[in-house]
Design an enzyme around this catalytic site. Structure first.
Site, PDB file in Angstrom:
ATOM      1  CE  LYS A 167      -3.631   2.630   0.351  1.00 14.55           C
ATOM      2  NZ  LYS A 167      -3.246   3.761   1.146  1.00 14.55           N
ATOM      3  CD  GLU A 210      -2.649   8.457  -4.132  1.00 11.34           C
ATOM      4  OE1 GLU A 210      -2.795   7.339  -3.596  1.00 11.34           O
ATOM      5  OE2 GLU A 210      -2.998   9.514  -3.574  1.00 11.34           O
TER       6      GLU A 210
END
Lengths: 325, 325, 325, 325
Positions: C189, C196
């Protein structure tokens, strides 16, 4: 002053010698008995163990630990801390991580022991030119050690004076600073090395652009075949980008203008990485310093997996189509 | 509408076919007679030369040039400009540099000829999904050509509607825009490709970090051996970083999780470089887009000369001393 | 299954609701009694304290902790660890640093308690679309929890199937993976968020170049005044750079094409920084991901001290001479 | 030798004076009659126009043009080219783009006129220290002009000799090189300035990290309040990163350790950008040099539009959720 030098590698022995030349007394110790013997031949008092070192000094004792950062330094300081007494001084002259200094200083302070960290720049050239030192620790202890730092530093010498420093601390002009409490010395040295990576990368990229101008990637009438050793030499002479690192580059290029003896793999020590860590903790952008570090990582692998992933995506567009994607 | 398709490679033939499927009439020409023949088999009117193309269209004639950017496009448009008449329209659907468009449009305008540049994204997938088009040219001509763009674009389809666009130009929702005067289409397409490089590099670096977590550089209890094809797949499913490029990466990784078929050398076309040029002309920082481009350059050489210069400087410190420098 | 949701903020409440919709039983707890009451109104069992939570579950008990990373998560898990019994399962669904997971899992394992870390992507949109989950923990526990993850994940849905995955783990296609032992979920993650940042920065720079093309820095005949909301929209439609992040950008631009409601200060959470840390530990170059992070730092200060130092050096050349330096 | 100096600004006048001090004869011209008068007062022959300059020299005439790059240099050389005769020599000593040199040299060669480009580093300090010069042109002409370059260069002086250069061209040690044909001088000077930007940025980022260590972003016991003028000073003294640029930084910091007189806006001249252009033409990665340039662009805007787009995307996740995204 009388102090112990623990670790008689190239740097430790050099520092010890420079101190003896300036009239200080050295108790020398190293795991390697030959290194001790050699230094004793130059006038040092030989010690056979850390216990022996302690016995051969008078209080307040001063220990200069000059060992590789990490394990060797850590375990030596831990052992020493069991042997020494209140008011003794332990100096870490290696390349420790500044957070380790802070931790150690706290632990030793509980026993009344003073901890001083000294970041040292100058490499083996320092023996001749003097060492540039960045020092952390409490002010009284750093002041007490001043004769040592004064002896090791280059001194005012022939380097031009910076205007406007008449009322400033005179130590920086001699080549050493008291940067702050324990850890501050290695912190400043860490940033120094971070900058060093950036400077070196700027020269490296620039010379790549000069060399690339002769590349067959360019049309023949767009090429220049530039003599790189001559460029390095001329930039040392009155140009805005003259520096000691450029001097070193010029020496390397004069010896072998193709630099064929080097593989192109470039190592990095911890400081470059720690500088980026510090920048991120402070939320300070460090585009150049990080890129300089990454270029060293990249130099040590033939291909990245990521490069192959790029090709896999490109393939996915439709078999390396050469037309619009 | 009736128009000529000049250049029947994968992209040109695909566009021609999609247009014919939507009821448009195509005069097809390519230096390779077989390509013409094949398209004629699908219903196109075969042309044997540019002169023949001109003869087989009625005024105002429409020419869609779909050739590699640079020489082939340039010379074809130059030839055409000698054959056509006022009010005719020349479309460059390739990957031309937008400054070439501006120059050509000016030259052709003096003869009353309209020039339209179309940047096309979608690769070979566009045949099935429709092409995303960024169009430059005068408004009247772009409006006149609307049936062509409408046929080529994906159309509204199943992609979710962006709220707040009710009063906006409906063309972007169908998959094409009129970006501005001649050159603006290829300019937007150029930036599109610049972004594409950046996006791809972000995935590449991220997967490198995932893969590196299994590296022997780390202590054994700090490693994770992560299944990369599974990660790429799961990120396609509800994550914030899902994208079409990630879909392509997932396809590649599913086929070969080591990506061994790729050498790691990654090509680049002109758009990445032109995007950085544009950024510099505008004084806009482009850290990410430039780094993505440079990673491709770096992927194509084993070592840089600069890397060796770094080693030469390090050597100059004193023979690769491992202690403070 | 029956499980506790500890932390009923937007994410925790959403996850609880989605689980109840799929037939799971939720014991809800939050420091804020109103949040508990609200969820109880939707069918959850209200708990008044962590002790009450423990009392209302049967062994092996399952606790999903959904709190801000750092202090709140750490203290809650510590309290829980004193209340629970062997074989119980504690899930950290927040954004913890993966090294904290490893440490916690070790400590809890000594008491026979299982620790599972779940990195969750999808934001508030996840309630509707389902959550993309990256899971770390021992395989038996992760398998036991499968009905929970299956309910939360988006499921196969309408997203196209990646060819070549027929024999692969089916979970990634449904939207969750078992990434490895404790910590591996949050590690994946973390890299996801690092990517991102890189993707977002690529779009940001690209739009800056588009917008800069209208800048007065350019000569008037070199400018294009490009409609940015239309560009964002068209790139969603068949282009290579379509993505969910672009969808969000298009929504923002459609609402206000000048984005005047935003100050330009961009926050960052820990994951971007941790990704660079991980890259440095692995000696993996991360030019793009670090530049994306630094741009956020830079966005939050008006000027850097370094910028002023550049001017000071330039001044030193000789009073801002405009001729050769 | 006798030569004309065209452009008597700070640099042109300084060069003229240094030449006269070394026994050369100067015909001085400037649009500003006062500048001509002043130099005439120091012994130069005053000229009232370019025609007058030509009349006051004997063939082969030597013209040193020292004007701002671009328009002024271009138009002056064009006018001169109509006035001069075969075998005359035109020197461009300004900061011209090297491709302009190549073009001009070709044009002038057709008339038998020699063109020489001289990139000059040293700023106003050069008057005292001598100028570092990088020279492009045909070898015979550069050799003919040697007395001029020899007079302007710093000479061997006290700078240490680079070992291994005994058989090398002696000119670099004196401070000038013949880099190659026309354009090569300015090309090397361009890369010099590109490197300069990189070096400066490395120092700037490093000092930002030092300053940030006192920031309130850090917990109070993690801060160091480091004396930046002292650090700059000590690094000049025996450290690996000593350089002339650091000297300048130390001067600035000694004068005002907050550098409050500077706004933080940093200008850039063309060379930084041209260096990146050259790198891209050669496919050479230039991560550091480009980041240094972009930091200057970034310093001149309060916020980028891209920063706002990042916020718009973040908002799209669900109103700045602070939990997992």
């Amino acid at each position: 002053m009388k102090l112990a030098m623990i670790g008689l590698g190239r740097m430790g022995a050099g520092i010890a010698r420079r101190l003896m030349q300036h009239g200080h007394e050295i108790v020398g110790y190293d795991r390697d008995a030959k290194a001790v013997e050699t230094l004793a031949g130059d006038g040092a008092i030989a010690a056979a163990s850390l216990e022996d070192v302690v016995a051969k000094l008078d209080g307040p004792r001063i220990f200069w630990v000059m060992l590789p950062a990490g394990g060797p330094t850590e375990s030596t300081i831990e052992t020493l801390s069991g042997l020494v007494a209140a008011d003794d001084i332990i100096i870490d002259g290696g390349n420790s991580f500044y957070k380790d200094d802070i931790r150690r200083a706290k632990g030793l302070a509980e026993k009344g022991i003073h901890y001083v960290d000294v970041g040292t720049s100058g490499g083996v050239w320092g023996l001749e030119r003097g060492f540039c030192m960045m020092i952390g620790g409490d002010a009284d202890t750093v002041t007490l050690l001043d004769p040592i730092f004064d002896a090791l530093a280059p001194g005012i010498g022939t380097i031009s004076k910076t205007p406007g420093r008449d009322d400033a601390d005179p130590r920086p002009e001699k080549g050493y600073i008291h940067a702050g409490p324990a850890g501050a010395g290695h912190f400043v040295k860490m940033v120094h090395n971070g900058i060093e990576y950036g400077l070196m990368a700027a020269y490296a990229e620039g010379f790549d652009v000069l060399k690339g101008k002769a590349s067959e990637k360019l049309a023949e009438d767009e090429r220049f075949d530039i003599n790189l050793p001559d460029v390095a030499e001329v930039w040392r002479r009155g140009s805005v980008i003259s520096s000691w690192l450029l001097d070193l580059g010029a020496i390397g290029l004069a010896k072998d203008h193709k630099l064929d003896q080097f593989t192109g793999h470039v190592a990095d020590s911890g400081e470059g990485q720690w500088t980026i860590d510090a920048a991120m903790e402070e939320a300070v952008p460090a585009y150049v310093l990080s890129a300089a570090l990454f270029a060293r990582y990249r130099s040590r692998v033939e291909h990245t997996f990521g490069d192959k992933l790029l090709s896999a995506m490109r393939f996915g567009f439709g078999g390396h189509v050469e037309m619009p994607q």
